[in-house]
Write an enzyme that holds these catalytic residues in place. Structure first.
Site, short mmCIF file in Angstrom:
data_model
loop_
_atom_site.label_atom_id
_atom_site.label_comp_id
_atom_site.label_asym_id
_atom_site.label_seq_id
_atom_site.Cartn_x
_atom_site.Cartn_y
_atom_site.Cartn_z
CE1 TYR A 153 1.19 -0.25 4.38
CE2 TYR A 153 0.14 1.89 4.36
CZ TYR A 153 0.96 0.97 4.97
OH TYR A 153 1.58 1.29 6.15
NE ARG B 131 6.77 4.22 0.37
CZ ARG B 131 6.50 5.04 1.38
NH1 ARG B 131 7.44 5.32 2.28
NH2 ARG B 131 5.31 5.58 1.51
NE ARG C 257 -6.15 -19.24 3.98
CZ ARG C 257 -5.24 -20.07 4.50
NH1 ARG C 257 -5.22 -21.33 4.13
NH2 ARG C 257 -4.38 -19.64 5.40
CG HIS D 84 0.09 -20.98 2.48
ND1 HIS D 84 -1.11 -21.56 2.78
CD2 HIS D 84 0.56 -20.45 3.64
CE1 HIS D 84 -1.37 -21.40 4.06
NE2 HIS D 84 -0.37 -20.72 4.61
CE LYS E 66 3.24 3.25 3.15
NZ LYS E 66 3.35 3.25 4.60
CD GLU F 221 10.21 1.85 10.33
OE1 GLU F 221 10.02 2.84 9.62
OE2 GLU F 221 10.07 0.69 9.91
CG LEU G 34 8.34 2.38 4.68
CD1 LEU G 34 8.17 1.20 3.74
CD2 LEU G 34 7.01 3.02 4.97
N1 PDD Z 1 2.95 5.07 7.55
N2 PDD Z 1 7.66 3.73 8.83
C1 PDD Z 1 6.51 3.02 8.87
C2 PDD Z 1 6.52 1.68 9.51
C3 PDD Z 1 5.35 3.55 8.30
O1 PDD Z 1 4.21 2.84 8.31
C4 PDD Z 1 5.39 4.85 7.71
C5 PDD Z 1 4.18 5.47 7.07
C6 PDD Z 1 6.60 5.55 7.72
C7 PDD Z 1 6.74 6.91 7.09
O2 PDD Z 1 6.63 6.84 5.69
P1 PDD Z 1 6.11 8.08 4.84
O3 PDD Z 1 6.95 9.25 5.23
O4 PDD Z 1 6.32 7.65 3.44
O5 PDD Z 1 4.66 8.28 5.21
C8 PDD Z 1 7.72 4.95 8.27
C9 PDD Z 1 1.76 5.47 6.83
C10 PDD Z 1 1.52 6.93 6.84
C11 PDD Z 1 0.59 4.64 7.32
O6 PDD Z 1 0.77 3.44 7.45
O7 PDD Z 1 -0.50 5.17 7.52
#
Ligand code: PDD
Length: 300
Positions: free
Chosen positions: A33, A52, A100, A102, A147, A180, A205
């Site tokens: 996403y 990304r 379904r 895997h 992501k 993070e 991320l």
């Molecule tokens: N989250 N690290 C993680 C684990 C994240 O889920 C996000 C973003 C970031 C920051 O990424 P960016 O600057 O590209 O938003 C770092 C989004 C906003 C969410 O899951 O809603």
């Protein structure tokens, strides 16, 4: 206004939008996403988000649902159909619908869903005074650079932080280093005024906001050091903050039960918050900046 969602090729009222029960996103969290901010209908850093997305899809061997220029047009169309001044676009691609199993299905087409809603930006107070974070063990998998919609460890951490009265969880690896946040990137400013944040790689991320902030910092003459910092360092730092598409630049003034510095957002944090706000066309409470449409610069 009735919100419109895009589901596999068409827009329809969100209450009528449906995905199949055998969608692999639903059954396996087999998808990726993006969350993209938009101000006055103009998406911020769309190219970086789509780049990304392409990397995440490639890492999981999910085909792109359409070309990136076509996807950019659909994102803009979604924004046009949902005229919200400060919005976020949620874009999800899964491996598709299949019985379904895997193993990857041989002939499934990737599913694409896009929704738009009002941006849940932090309050003026949070931006002016900062927020608290709770440190928790980083229990996620080894490819946090993708992501992925598989976010259970992130949800559990964020929930635990919220129940402890904190805005975010800061995740700590087995060596005591902050990787993070559960949904944001983490930074400190050290005693020499250097901006320190975890390097890119499989443990974090690569935030779009992170990439912008590091550019803005370097342009402003702030030294940037991409290295892991420990939780102890963070608690003793001169400043701390977090960034994400929806959190913007948010000062961190408490980590667990420890107040950071004098408990007020630091100068470097405020400067970067202002620069980021100006670039994104979002008013900055702490500096009294008026809302502007300086959105052209946030396309890159
Ligand atoms: N989250 N690290 C993680 C684990 C994240 O889920 C996000 C973003 C970031 C920051 O990424 P960016 O600057 O590209 O938003 C770092 C989004 C906003 C969410 O899951 O809603």
């Amino acid at each position: 206004m009735t919100r419109q969602a895009y589901v596999d090729g068409r827009f329809l009222p969100i209450a009528k939008a449906r995905v199949a029960v055998e969608d692999r996103g639903y059954q396996f969290a087999d998808g990726v996403y993006e969350v993209i901010k938009a101000v006055a209908g103009e998406p911020c850093d769309l190219d970086r988000h789509l780049a990304r997305l392409e990397r995440s899809l490639a890492a999981l061997r999910i085909p792109v649902p359409m070309s990136m220029p076509a996807l950019a047009l659909v994102v803009r169309e979604a924004l046009a159909r949902n005229p919200i001044r400060k919005a976020i676009v949620y874009l999800q691609v899964t491996r598709g619908v299949a019985p379904r199993n895997h193993l990857f299905p041989r002939d499934a087409r990737p599913s694409l869903v896009i929704t738009v809603r009002r941006a849940p930006f932090p309050s003026d107070r949070e931006r002016a005074e900062g927020v608290a974070v709770l440190s928790l063990p980083d229990r996620r998998w080894g490819r946090c650079d993708i992501k992925s919609i598989s976010l259970l460890a992130n949800l559990l951490a964020k929930q635990e932080a919220a129940e402890a009265g904190c805005r975010e969880a800061w995740l700590v690896d087995e060596a005591g280093r902050v990787t993070e946040g559960s949904a944001s990137n983490a930074y400190i400013v050290d005693s020499e005024g250097r901006l320190v944040t975890h390097p890119l790689g499989p443990r974090i991320l690569g935030g779009v906001t992170r990439s912008v902030i590091l550019e803005l910092a370097r342009e402003a003459g702030i030294e940037v050091v991409e290295r892991p910092f420990t939780l102890t360092e963070a608690k003793e730092a001169r400043e701390a903050f977090l960034t994400s598409t929806t959190s913007l630049v948010l000062p961190v003034t408490r980590i667990d039960d420890r107040v950071v510095a004098n408990g007020m957002p630091g100068g470097t944090t405020r400067r970067l918050a202002r620069l980021y706000a100006e670039r994104s066309g979002i008013p900055e409470a702490a500096t009294g900046l008026r809302e502007r449409r300086s959105i052209a610069s946030c396309r890159g």
